[in-house]
Scaffold this motif. Sequence first.
Motif, PDB file in Angstrom:
ATOM      1  N   LEU A   1       0.834  -1.207   0.000  1.00 58.30           N
ATOM      2  CA  LEU A   1       0.000   0.000   0.000  1.00 58.30           C
ATOM      3  C   LEU A   1       0.862   1.248   0.000  1.00 58.30           C
ATOM      4  O   LEU A   1       1.849   1.329   0.717  1.00 58.30           O
ATOM      5  N   ASP A   2       0.459   2.219  -0.805  1.00 53.53           N
ATOM      6  CA  ASP A   2       1.138   3.518  -0.814  1.00 53.53           C
ATOM      7  C   ASP A   2       0.413   4.457   0.127  1.00 53.53           C
ATOM      8  O   ASP A   2      -0.443   5.240  -0.286  1.00 53.53           O
ATOM      9  N   ILE A   3       0.742   4.338   1.397  1.00 49.86           N
ATOM     10  CA  ILE A   3       0.125   5.222   2.382  1.00 49.86           C
ATOM     11  C   ILE A   3       1.098   6.334   2.713  1.00 49.86           C
ATOM     12  O   ILE A   3       2.288   6.252   2.407  1.00 49.86           O
ATOM     13  N   ARG A   4       0.595   7.358   3.333  1.00 53.48           N
ATOM     14  CA  ARG A   4       1.439   8.466   3.780  1.00 53.48           C
ATOM     15  C   ARG A   4       1.326   8.520   5.303  1.00 53.48           C
ATOM     16  O   ARG A   4       0.244   8.670   5.851  1.00 53.48           O
ATOM     17  N   VAL A   5       2.458   8.375   5.970  1.00 55.54           N
ATOM     18  CA  VAL A   5       2.501   8.402   7.435  1.00 55.54           C
ATOM     19  C   VAL A   5       3.060   9.744   7.882  1.00 55.54           C
ATOM     20  O   VAL A   5       4.098  10.178   7.389  1.00 55.54           O
TER      21      VAL A   5
ATOM     22  N   ALA B   1       0.422  10.075  15.485  1.00 57.83           N
ATOM     23  CA  ALA B   1       0.711   9.475  14.182  1.00 57.83           C
ATOM     24  C   ALA B   1      -0.581   9.396  13.377  1.00 57.83           C
ATOM     25  O   ALA B   1      -1.624   9.034  13.913  1.00 57.83           O
ATOM     26  N   VAL B   2      -0.479   9.753  12.114  1.00 56.15           N
ATOM     27  CA  VAL B   2      -1.627   9.702  11.209  1.00 56.15           C
ATOM     28  C   VAL B   2      -1.212   8.925   9.970  1.00 56.15           C
ATOM     29  O   VAL B   2      -0.173   9.215   9.368  1.00 56.15           O
ATOM     30  N   ALA B   3      -2.027   7.947   9.602  1.00 57.52           N
ATOM     31  CA  ALA B   3      -1.790   7.160   8.397  1.00 57.52           C
ATOM     32  C   ALA B   3      -2.873   7.518   7.389  1.00 57.52           C
ATOM     33  O   ALA B   3      -4.054   7.292   7.635  1.00 57.52           O
ATOM     34  N   ALA B   4      -2.468   8.093   6.272  1.00 56.24           N
ATOM     35  CA  ALA B   4      -3.410   8.464   5.219  1.00 56.24           C
ATOM     36  C   ALA B   4      -3.443   7.342   4.188  1.00 56.24           C
ATOM     37  O   ALA B   4      -2.447   7.075   3.522  1.00 56.24           O
TER      38      ALA B   4
END
Length: 160
Positions: A104-108, A124-127
């Motif tokens: 997965l291409d998530i943005r942390v 922490a936020v995972a988009a």
Amino acid sequence: MQAFQRAAAVFCMACIGAELVSLFGGQSWAGRCIKAVAGLYILAVLLAQLPHLPGKVMTAFSGNTAPAATSTARPDALETEILTETKAQLEEYCTAQCRQQFGLDIRVTVTLEKAGQQVMVKKAVAAFPAGCTAAQKQAVLSFLQQTLGIAPTAAEESAP
């Protein structure tokens, strides 16, 4: 500074030479003696180069405890720079691990907080990209919680 660079180059060559002698000669008495002599040579070269080093480096080696001419804002700026770089590396690491482990291409995004002498992850936020399943999200959030030591928040990324 060239003198210091030459001394460092000689140091590296002597270390490599000592290790090669150790590999070819084994860990016999003669091999240990040659390695010890190489170590002494390294120290002799470095000590011979100390008087030729610039003043700033020399004071660090000579133990001179004269107060630094920098302002007190300088350490704060350095600390902020280190925290910023740490934050960026941590975000990059988490993003890369999620891509590798889960595809997965998530943005942390993390927020660091300094508490005394320790730096901890405050938030922490995972988009997640659109279309991620609940199972994928749960696996990533579990991994991030284990890695960061804090429960991350999930956020949906808008589709381009």
